[in-house]
Write a protein that holds these residues in place. Sequence first.
Motif, PDB file in Angstrom:
ATOM      1  N   ALA A 135     -12.096 -13.644  32.062  1.00 23.10           N
ATOM      2  CA  ALA A 135     -11.623 -12.297  32.409  1.00 23.10           C
ATOM      3  C   ALA A 135     -11.860 -11.323  31.255  1.00 23.10           C
ATOM      4  CB  ALA A 135     -10.140 -12.335  32.780  1.00 23.10           C
ATOM      5  N   ALA A 186      -6.193  -9.744  29.707  1.00 19.32           N
ATOM      6  CA  ALA A 186      -6.683 -11.067  29.342  1.00 19.32           C
ATOM      7  C   ALA A 186      -6.886 -11.157  27.828  1.00 19.32           C
ATOM      8  CB  ALA A 186      -7.978 -11.373  30.073  1.00 19.32           C
ATOM      9  N   SER A 246      -7.513 -13.121  35.430  1.00 24.32           N
ATOM     10  CA  SER A 246      -6.365 -12.963  34.540  1.00 24.32           C
ATOM     11  C   SER A 246      -5.079 -13.430  35.233  1.00 24.32           C
ATOM     12  CB  SER A 246      -6.243 -11.500  34.107  1.00 24.32           C
ATOM     13  OG  SER A 246      -5.241 -11.346  33.140  1.00 24.32           O
ATOM     14  N   ASP A 298     -11.323  -7.391  31.081  1.00 25.30           N
ATOM     15  CA  ASP A 298      -9.902  -7.241  31.415  1.00 25.30           C
ATOM     16  C   ASP A 298      -9.064  -7.155  30.136  1.00 25.30           C
ATOM     17  OD1 ASP A 298      -7.819  -7.368  33.668  1.00 25.30           O
ATOM     18  OD2 ASP A 298      -7.092  -8.845  32.213  1.00 25.30           O
ATOM     19  N   ASN A 340      -3.493 -11.712  26.410  1.00 22.49           N
ATOM     20  CA  ASN A 340      -3.056 -13.093  26.667  1.00 22.49           C
ATOM     21  C   ASN A 340      -3.755 -14.071  25.730  1.00 22.49           C
ATOM     22  OD1 ASN A 340      -1.474 -12.097  28.736  1.00 22.49           O
ATOM     23  ND2 ASN A 340      -2.918 -12.642  30.344  1.00 22.49           N
ATOM     24  N   ASP A 371      -8.576 -16.737  31.198  1.00 21.28           N
ATOM     25  CA  ASP A 371      -8.449 -15.506  30.420  1.00 21.28           C
ATOM     26  C   ASP A 371      -9.711 -15.212  29.615  1.00 21.28           C
ATOM     27  OD1 ASP A 371      -5.966 -14.496  31.214  1.00 21.28           O
ATOM     28  OD2 ASP A 371      -4.902 -15.849  29.857  1.00 21.28           O
TER      29      ASP A 371
END
Length: 143
Positions: A77, A85, A55, A82, A88, A74
């Motif tokens: 991840a 991520a 990330s 995550d 994002n 991302d």
Amino acid sequence: FICDGCDYANQIREFDGRSLEDKCPFCRHSPPESQEEVMKNIMKRVEANDPIAMSQMGRERYKEGDYKGAFEYDSKAAELGDVGAHFNLSLLYRKGLGVEKDKKKRLHHLEAAAIGGDHVARTHLAIAEWENGRQERAIKHWI
């Protein structure tokens, strides 16, 4: 991750006279002195499939304008769990950076991030629900 007790014990060890050198609680090495060393350490963690490092690399790629690279890091991840991520990725899908705009995938990643505890993602999800005419669901996210 390490528990607060282990982190506290590390801080005590460093400041009780046995060692005044600042060290990482994970590996006990000194912190990197340059950005090159930081990136080298992150890449080591990426190679070990560390979702947080992936990330971080995604954010670095995003800052550099490499949105496809950010998407790749991302995505991996997020697959590894995550939460940041997922958030994002929702932004990349919303703006169409490195990927085609996709409202359904954006909402999927927003939901995953919100379920994971990301309060900003939950706010974004509430706004999306409001805009889609689901005010009751939006209000539940804001409460």
